[in-house]
Design a protein around this motif. Sequence first.
Motif, mmCIF file in Angstrom:
data_model
loop_
_atom_site.group_PDB
_atom_site.id
_atom_site.type_symbol
_atom_site.label_atom_id
_atom_site.label_comp_id
_atom_site.label_asym_id
_atom_site.label_seq_id
_atom_site.Cartn_x
_atom_site.Cartn_y
_atom_site.Cartn_z
ATOM 1 N N THR A 42 -1.287 3.102 7.402
ATOM 2 C CA THR A 42 -0.899 3.353 6.006
ATOM 3 C C THR A 42 0.139 4.463 5.883
ATOM 4 O O THR A 42 0.374 5.209 6.832
ATOM 5 N N ASP A 43 0.750 4.530 4.710
ATOM 6 C CA ASP A 43 1.705 5.590 4.376
ATOM 7 C C ASP A 43 2.753 5.804 5.469
ATOM 8 O O ASP A 43 2.904 6.901 5.997
ATOM 9 N N LEU A 44 3.447 4.749 5.779
ATOM 10 C CA LEU A 44 4.435 4.794 6.866
ATOM 11 C C LEU A 44 5.685 5.568 6.446
ATOM 12 O O LEU A 44 6.354 6.173 7.282
ATOM 13 N N GLY A 197 -0.257 0.313 2.341
ATOM 14 C CA GLY A 197 0.711 0.795 1.355
ATOM 15 C C GLY A 197 1.633 1.933 1.765
ATOM 16 O O GLY A 197 1.442 2.592 2.776
ATOM 17 N N ASP A 198 2.668 2.088 0.927
ATOM 18 C CA ASP A 198 3.698 3.112 1.078
ATOM 19 C C ASP A 198 4.500 2.995 2.379
ATOM 20 O O ASP A 198 4.434 3.866 3.255
ATOM 21 N N ILE A 199 5.273 1.939 2.405
ATOM 22 C CA ILE A 199 6.213 1.734 3.508
ATOM 23 C C ILE A 199 7.482 2.533 3.207
ATOM 24 O O ILE A 199 8.138 3.048 4.099
ATOM 25 N N GLY A 224 1.524 0.084 -2.141
ATOM 26 C CA GLY A 224 1.423 1.491 -2.510
ATOM 27 C C GLY A 224 2.365 1.761 -3.671
ATOM 28 O O GLY A 224 3.210 0.921 -4.001
ATOM 29 N N ASN A 225 2.235 2.943 -4.288
ATOM 30 C CA ASN A 225 3.118 3.263 -5.421
ATOM 31 C C ASN A 225 4.590 3.244 -5.011
ATOM 32 O O ASN A 225 5.449 2.824 -5.766
ATOM 33 N N HIS A 226 4.882 3.656 -3.766
ATOM 34 C CA HIS A 226 6.285 3.670 -3.339
ATOM 35 C C HIS A 226 6.811 2.256 -3.056
ATOM 36 O O HIS A 226 8.023 2.044 -3.070
ATOM 37 N N ASP A 227 5.921 1.345 -2.761
ATOM 38 C CA ASP A 227 6.367 -0.044 -2.556
ATOM 39 C C ASP A 227 6.670 -0.706 -3.897
ATOM 40 O O ASP A 227 7.676 -1.391 -4.054
ATOM 41 N N PHE A 413 -7.627 -0.730 -0.369
ATOM 42 C CA PHE A 413 -6.612 -0.503 -1.400
ATOM 43 C C PHE A 413 -5.962 0.852 -1.175
ATOM 44 O O PHE A 413 -6.537 1.735 -0.552
ATOM 45 N N HIS A 414 -4.729 0.996 -1.722
ATOM 46 C CA HIS A 414 -3.933 2.185 -1.430
ATOM 47 C C HIS A 414 -4.448 3.454 -2.104
ATOM 48 O O HIS A 414 -4.705 4.458 -1.450
ATOM 49 N N GLY A 415 -4.594 3.390 -3.450
ATOM 50 C CA GLY A 415 -4.857 4.624 -4.188
ATOM 51 C C GLY A 415 -6.285 4.789 -4.649
ATOM 52 O O GLY A 415 -7.080 5.489 -4.012
ATOM 53 N N PRO A 475 -3.774 2.350 -10.492
ATOM 54 C CA PRO A 475 -4.612 2.464 -9.298
ATOM 55 C C PRO A 475 -3.786 2.868 -8.064
ATOM 56 O O PRO A 475 -4.339 3.315 -7.072
ATOM 57 N N LEU A 476 -2.462 2.692 -8.162
ATOM 58 C CA LEU A 476 -1.628 3.040 -7.009
ATOM 59 C C LEU A 476 -1.212 4.509 -7.040
ATOM 60 O O LEU A 476 -0.941 5.109 -6.008
ATOM 61 N N PHE A 477 -1.144 5.075 -8.237
ATOM 62 C CA PHE A 477 -0.693 6.465 -8.373
ATOM 63 C C PHE A 477 -1.892 7.412 -8.418
ATOM 64 O O PHE A 477 -1.944 8.405 -7.680
ATOM 65 N N GLY A 534 -5.507 4.740 1.492
ATOM 66 C CA GLY A 534 -4.373 5.528 1.992
ATOM 67 C C GLY A 534 -4.049 6.558 0.922
ATOM 68 O O GLY A 534 -4.950 7.079 0.270
ATOM 69 N N HIS A 535 -2.751 6.836 0.721
ATOM 70 C CA HIS A 535 -2.216 7.577 -0.422
ATOM 71 C C HIS A 535 -2.331 9.097 -0.372
ATOM 72 O O HIS A 535 -1.360 9.782 -0.628
ATOM 73 N N THR A 536 -3.505 9.640 -0.103
ATOM 74 C CA THR A 536 -3.606 11.104 -0.150
ATOM 75 C C THR A 536 -3.739 11.658 1.260
ATOM 76 O O THR A 536 -4.700 11.350 1.954
HETATM 77 MN MN LIG Z 1 1.042 6.664 -2.296
#
Ligand SMILES: [Mn+2]
Length: 652
Positions: A42-44, A197-199, A224-227, A413-415, A475-477, A534-536
Amino acid sequence: MEELKYLKLLSKQFPNIPAVSTEIINLKAILNLPKSTEHFLTDLHGEHEAFQYMLKTASGVIEYKINNIFDKELNEVEKRDLATLIFYPEEKMEKIENKNIDGLTEEWYKDSLDKIIKLCKEVSSIYTRSKVRKALPEEFAYIIEELLHLRDDDENKKDYHEQITSTIIEIGQAKNFIKSLSELIQTFAVDKLHIIGDIYDRGPNPHKIMDVLKNHHNVDIQWGNHDILWMGAGLGHKPLIATAIRIALRYGNLEMIEEGYGINMRPLARLAMENYKGDICDVFCPKLLDKELEEKELRISTQMQKAIAIIQFKLEGSLIKRRAEFNMNEALYLEKIDYDKGILYLNDNEIELTDKNFPTIDPDDPYQLSPQEEEVINQLSESFKNNDKLQEDIRFLFNNGSMYKKYNGNLLFHGCVPLNEDDDFACVDVGGRRAKGKELLDFFQDIIRKSYSDTNGDEDQRDWLWYLWRGEYSPLFGKDRMTTFLRYFTDEDDKSLYKENKNPYYKARENEFTCKKILSEFGVDPEKGHIINGHTPVEEKRGESPIKGNGRLLVIDGGISAAYQKKTGIAGYTLAYTHSELRLISHEPFISKEEALTKRSHDTVSSIRIMKFDGQQKIADTDNGAKLQDDVKYLNKLLEAYEKGIIKEKYK
Ligand SMILES: [Mn+2]
Ligand SMILES: O=P(O)(O)OC[C@H]1O[C@](O)(COP(=O)(O)O)[C@@H](O)[C@@H]1O
């Protein structure tokens, strides 16, 4: 009756007793094979090399196998040499060739081929022959299949095996074979890849990560939010385009936009130079991670970041006004500024701005773009929408991604799943109704899919992608607000102005009870399943644990992103779910491919075992196994129907 209809349909595929019987035997054998390995990353964040390395090494799975197979036979250095040969075959062979006077000798080739074939046999042994066959490279398929199916103890075939390997060397194909077999080992070591998420953003090469993912044999993505930001930008959503470019400039990744995607940034550079000439605007200076820019380049890039940030804030302001239901009036900063005095009026506070130069803002109509800004963002929007590479990348994200995924008893899930202060599922007004928990995530998933398939490009639908990027109940942020504007333009001692408060979910997930409640909400067994997030970034340095809710929840973002490693103290977690255990792996920062190639000892990954299964997990225990068992049930019924003459057998 319905059932009979179905069996008749099935009989077209299996027209007689031998055909049904063969299939039943085949499926039952598959159900008994060990479950293949799942790998979670995650969070690449654009860190292509670190990502490639984790992928190639399967987070230690390959070294682990080498250790097992060659335990006594090889010393530590030899094991590491074999590992790096498999991770980077071409580069490794080139290195050895340059170092040895004799280059790569016949003996070296023979020895390496033998070891690699042995390892390849081991990692492929959990798959059916037909699955292995499908994975083989076309050019060498027949020979590799022969080699993989020769048994080590078969003395009669020993000469045959040796003859094959020596011919491979003789005809100058050894290098290609080693390369193909190494890639096969990497493919077999991990059957399923999950990207939580978050590539995109922060790191330099998300476009290269996308190329790897598009070529992967079996991957799913939880957005992810960045995706979402890039997916919306790819659809031409202007506030998201401005944000994506601003972040690229902030992290010094203009190259990715200009060369990776081939998007022309000259119009923005011209706008920046014309409007912000002489503007120092230090806060807009790119955070340079590992490269240096020339003075002039640095200045232009700084001014460009400010120019696009202002465009972003204007577009966001108009959007917030257009979409009252997003409830984001708090972020309408541009209308709360006295431009003569350079003061921001925020909740009865007077805050002096650190930068008072807003040459393109009309105080009477602060969200109105200047004609030049309008031209620039329109041109960028066209470039994003017509960019083949970007369109291919986002198509892959839309088609292979989801808000959440249930897979083999886990929930990914990402967030977060937004909760309220009482730790209940937050009830949110969306699209004219109220939704919470799973229903809320399903709503978002639906709207994301529609925003892509609806070719008329309904702007209202696409605004939801922006909401998912930074809205309170996204949910992503998972935070109540995004304070980018305040971080750029104010410098209060009291940093509370910048604070983005995390959704109550992030505290509540420490409790086993909440984790189980969420698992149940999504139809996952709360006693056995895990939430994988992921995410945090997990701040291991400060003693934070990636394992929460008494082991029911795992956070695997430890910061592959170089920009976050100072904070976390490590370089990320990954997770491997094999037939015998669920293992969380913590990684040291990845320095470079060069270093990975020359390192003499094995990888510094440490792992924590989350769960060890009694016995071995079989395919029968997986989601796919459940489907296969269902198939077997109907095949048995078909067999019975043939035997009783209810359905007539057909022979050609
Ligand atoms: Mn994120
Ligand atoms: O460090 P930067 O580039 O200012 O980004 C900070 C922003 O990124 C976010 O952390 C979101 O990104 P993440 O999903 O990677 O956390 C926002 O909450 C925050 O405003």
